[in-house]
Write a protein that holds these residues in place. Structure first.
Motif, mmCIF file in Angstrom:
data_model
loop_
_atom_site.group_PDB
_atom_site.id
_atom_site.type_symbol
_atom_site.label_atom_id
_atom_site.label_comp_id
_atom_site.label_asym_id
_atom_site.label_seq_id
_atom_site.Cartn_x
_atom_site.Cartn_y
_atom_site.Cartn_z
ATOM 1 N N GLY A 85 27.459 -15.916 -7.222
ATOM 2 C CA GLY A 85 27.564 -17.356 -7.385
ATOM 3 C C GLY A 85 27.579 -17.827 -8.819
ATOM 4 N N ILE A 86 27.427 -16.913 -9.761
ATOM 5 C CA ILE A 86 27.488 -17.270 -11.180
ATOM 6 C C ILE A 86 28.935 -17.133 -11.655
ATOM 7 C CG2 ILE A 86 26.809 -16.569 -13.511
ATOM 8 C CD1 ILE A 86 24.120 -15.889 -12.510
ATOM 9 N N ASP A 87 29.506 -18.234 -12.108
ATOM 10 C CA ASP A 87 30.918 -18.219 -12.503
ATOM 11 C C ASP A 87 31.076 -18.053 -14.004
ATOM 12 O OD1 ASP A 87 29.864 -20.613 -13.214
ATOM 13 O OD2 ASP A 87 31.486 -21.851 -12.413
ATOM 14 N N ARG A 88 30.185 -17.265 -14.602
ATOM 15 C CA ARG A 88 30.216 -17.011 -16.045
ATOM 16 C C ARG A 88 30.195 -15.512 -16.291
ATOM 17 N NH1 ARG A 88 24.928 -20.311 -16.454
ATOM 18 N NH2 ARG A 88 25.094 -19.921 -14.215
ATOM 19 N N PRO A 89 30.688 -15.067 -17.428
ATOM 20 C CA PRO A 89 30.649 -13.634 -17.722
ATOM 21 C C PRO A 89 29.220 -13.124 -17.859
ATOM 22 C CG PRO A 89 32.215 -14.771 -19.144
ATOM 23 C CD PRO A 89 31.418 -15.830 -18.468
ATOM 24 N N VAL A 90 28.972 -11.968 -17.259
ATOM 25 C CA VAL A 90 27.664 -11.323 -17.329
ATOM 26 C C VAL A 90 27.867 -9.882 -17.788
ATOM 27 C CG1 VAL A 90 25.583 -10.659 -16.066
ATOM 28 C CG2 VAL A 90 26.817 -12.761 -15.427
ATOM 29 N N LEU A 91 27.127 -9.482 -18.799
ATOM 30 C CA LEU A 91 27.136 -8.095 -19.259
ATOM 31 C C LEU A 91 25.836 -7.441 -18.818
ATOM 32 C CD1 LEU A 91 28.232 -5.689 -20.925
ATOM 33 C CD2 LEU A 91 27.139 -6.715 -22.940
ATOM 34 N N VAL A 92 25.949 -6.364 -18.052
ATOM 35 C CA VAL A 92 24.791 -5.597 -17.597
ATOM 36 C C VAL A 92 24.805 -4.256 -18.315
ATOM 37 C CG1 VAL A 92 23.704 -4.465 -15.625
ATOM 38 C CG2 VAL A 92 24.741 -6.727 -15.354
ATOM 39 N N ILE A 93 23.737 -3.981 -19.057
ATOM 40 C CA ILE A 93 23.600 -2.712 -19.772
ATOM 41 C C ILE A 93 22.388 -1.988 -19.204
ATOM 42 C CG2 ILE A 93 23.317 -1.590 -22.007
ATOM 43 C CD1 ILE A 93 24.492 -4.041 -23.336
ATOM 44 N N ALA B 33 18.778 0.356 -29.504
ATOM 45 C CA ALA B 33 19.802 1.372 -29.734
ATOM 46 C C ALA B 33 21.051 0.730 -30.350
ATOM 47 C CB ALA B 33 20.159 2.066 -28.417
ATOM 48 N N ARG B 34 21.546 1.309 -31.416
ATOM 49 C CA ARG B 34 22.671 0.732 -32.143
ATOM 50 C C ARG B 34 23.905 0.521 -31.258
ATOM 51 N NH1 ARG B 34 23.863 -2.985 -35.115
ATOM 52 N NH2 ARG B 34 21.904 -2.422 -36.152
ATOM 53 N N PRO B 35 24.303 1.481 -30.387
ATOM 54 C CA PRO B 35 25.467 1.207 -29.530
ATOM 55 C C PRO B 35 25.246 0.002 -28.621
ATOM 56 C CG PRO B 35 24.949 3.552 -29.541
ATOM 57 C CD PRO B 35 23.810 2.863 -30.224
ATOM 58 N N VAL B 36 24.028 -0.201 -28.172
ATOM 59 C CA VAL B 36 23.725 -1.348 -27.312
ATOM 60 C C VAL B 36 23.821 -2.639 -28.107
ATOM 61 C CG1 VAL B 36 21.920 -2.467 -25.937
ATOM 62 C CG2 VAL B 36 22.294 0.010 -25.747
ATOM 63 N N LEU B 37 23.241 -2.653 -29.298
ATOM 64 C CA LEU B 37 23.313 -3.851 -30.137
ATOM 65 C C LEU B 37 24.761 -4.205 -30.453
ATOM 66 C CD1 LEU B 37 20.411 -3.233 -32.693
ATOM 67 C CD2 LEU B 37 20.340 -4.433 -30.500
ATOM 68 N N ASP B 38 25.569 -3.187 -30.756
ATOM 69 C CA ASP B 38 26.982 -3.442 -31.061
ATOM 70 C C ASP B 38 27.719 -4.018 -29.860
ATOM 71 O OD1 ASP B 38 26.574 -2.487 -33.619
ATOM 72 O OD2 ASP B 38 27.403 -0.495 -33.224
ATOM 73 N N GLU B 39 27.406 -3.509 -28.662
ATOM 74 C CA GLU B 39 28.097 -4.008 -27.475
ATOM 75 C C GLU B 39 27.698 -5.443 -27.165
ATOM 76 O OE1 GLU B 39 29.618 -2.580 -23.133
ATOM 77 O OE2 GLU B 39 28.138 -1.356 -24.193
ATOM 78 N N VAL B 40 26.421 -5.745 -27.338
ATOM 79 C CA VAL B 40 25.976 -7.123 -27.119
ATOM 80 C C VAL B 40 26.682 -8.061 -28.091
ATOM 81 C CG1 VAL B 40 24.005 -8.702 -27.253
ATOM 82 C CG2 VAL B 40 23.738 -6.456 -26.175
ATOM 83 N N ALA B 41 26.728 -7.663 -29.365
ATOM 84 C CA ALA B 41 27.374 -8.501 -30.375
ATOM 85 C C ALA B 41 28.841 -8.722 -30.051
ATOM 86 C CB ALA B 41 27.221 -7.855 -31.752
ATOM 87 N N ALA B 42 29.545 -7.678 -29.628
ATOM 88 C CA ALA B 42 30.965 -7.804 -29.300
ATOM 89 C C ALA B 42 31.169 -8.700 -28.092
ATOM 90 C CB ALA B 42 31.550 -6.418 -29.042
ATOM 91 N N PHE B 43 30.321 -8.576 -27.097
ATOM 92 C CA PHE B 43 30.437 -9.401 -25.890
ATOM 93 C C PHE B 43 30.237 -10.874 -26.213
ATOM 94 C CE2 PHE B 43 28.233 -11.374 -22.213
ATOM 95 C CZ PHE B 43 29.240 -11.280 -21.267
ATOM 96 N N LEU B 44 29.251 -11.177 -27.033
ATOM 97 C CA LEU B 44 28.979 -12.573 -27.374
ATOM 98 C C LEU B 44 30.040 -13.144 -28.300
ATOM 99 C CD1 LEU B 44 25.106 -12.502 -27.886
ATOM 100 C CD2 LEU B 44 26.416 -13.073 -25.834
ATOM 101 N N ALA B 45 30.698 -12.293 -29.069
ATOM 102 C CA ALA B 45 31.727 -12.763 -30.001
ATOM 103 C C ALA B 45 33.062 -13.021 -29.320
ATOM 104 C CB ALA B 45 31.914 -11.747 -31.121
ATOM 105 N N GLU B 46 33.204 -12.636 -28.068
ATOM 106 C CA GLU B 46 34.486 -12.801 -27.371
ATOM 107 C C GLU B 46 34.867 -14.261 -27.183
ATOM 108 O OE1 GLU B 46 34.275 -10.668 -23.734
ATOM 109 O OE2 GLU B 46 34.282 -8.688 -24.688
#
Length: 316
Positions: A234-242, A281-294
């Motif tokens: 029911g959430i119509d927004r992008p969600v990133l699950v890590i 973890a650096r790969p996690v931080l990078d992925e979060v940053a990329a997702f939010l920058a989209e």
């Protein structure tokens, strides 16, 4: 809980539920909500805690009233001018923002205003008591104090609380408003926690039912209603699950439940980082940053020099 302490606790609940399953259930709920001491144990934890506090030393600090208790919030880049994003960060059970400082400072380096929230019973909030309704109320208090968030990022229990808030599961509370959500090592429902807790205490069915009834009395919702994974469609927004597939505290099945809710949920495995190291973890931080920058809203924020910022304060 140490083995001896657990055996003594089990004995106490065995006697209590023989007399009154209802009282045993209520006592179990109070024990369930008791948070660990904020002071870290062990040399490694103390070092990580001290390093995190040092990274957050320049942040503004606020105390937020929450249902007779209080939450604590750090604010970074609160003096930025111009269009910029505003992020909210929440932590897991027994944690606090000192342990998530790498994530918080990474987000602040983007120029965004970052609100890093210590739930009641954690970090600098004080106290030793928390449950899901209090956490969701703390999120609502942060939104009321600082304004709408462009994105929210939560680890473990904090991610689940963000989902409960976003889905408006609790009546009478304004849902957190965010265009994007990031869940790191987060559970998708709460039944398993109460079931495991009851098994640990060796509660009988009547006392277990009484324990779960307290949830409905406090929140106005049954325990099974806190199924964020089942409702995530029911959430119509992008969600990133890590999540890490080897996570021993929150099993990987929770991440898969979120991912199965629809194409708006993106699942990323961070294997090898477990439940706690995943936060920094650096790969996690990078992925979060990329997702939010989209979906940027503007990177032209002007950051006021530190000597022009208001003095750091702790206020209600």
């Amino acid at each position: 809980m140490a083995k001896f302490a657990l055996e003594v606790t089990r004995l106490a609940f065995s006697l209590m539920q023989a007399v009154s399953p209802r009282l045993a259930g209520e006592a179990a709920f109070r024990l369930f909500c008791r948070t660990p001491p904020a002071r870290p144990k062990g040399e490694k934890a103390r070092a990580a805690h001290a390093a995190g506090l040092a990274k957050l030393a320049g942040a503004e600090r606020f105390l937020l009233p929450v249902d007779g208790r209080r939450a604590h919030a750090y604010r970074l880049n609160g003096g930025a001018r111009g269009r910029r994003k505003r992020y909210l960060v929440t932590h897991g059970w027994g944690s606090g923002m000192a342990y998530m400082a790498d994530l918080v400072t990474m987000l602040a380096e983007s120029g965004a205003e970052v609100i890093a929230l210590d739930f009641p019973g954690h970090g600098r909030a004080g106290g030793r008591f928390l449950h899901m309704a209090l956490a969701v109320k703390a999120i609502a208090a942060a939104q009321e104090r600082f304004g709408r968030f462009d994105a929210v990022v939560g680890h473990s229990f904090g991610g689940a609380a963000l989902m409960v808030s976003s889905l408006a599961i609790l009546p009478g509370l304004t849902p957190v408003s965010a265009e994007r959500l990031v869940l790191i090592g987060s559970p998708s429902e709460m039944q398993w926690l109460f079931t495991d807790f009851g098994r640990m205490l060796r509660l009988k069915p009547a006392a277990q039912a009484a324990l779960e009834d307290v949830v409905q009395r406090i929140t106005g919702r049954r325990l099974e209603d806190f199924d964020a994974g089942g409702r995530a469609g029911g959430i119509d927004r992008p969600v990133l699950v890590i999540h890490a597939e080897e996570d021993k505290e929150v099993g990987a099945a929770h991440a898969r439940r979120y991912a199965a809710s629809g194409a708006h949920v993106r699942l990323s495995w961070a294997n090898g980082f477990g439940h706690r190291r995943i936060m920094s973890a650096r790969p996690v931080l990078d992925e979060v940053a990329a997702f939010l920058a989209e979906d940027t809203i503007g990177k032209d924020a002007e950051i006021i020099p530190i000597f022009e910022l208001p003095a750091r304060r702790a206020s209600v």
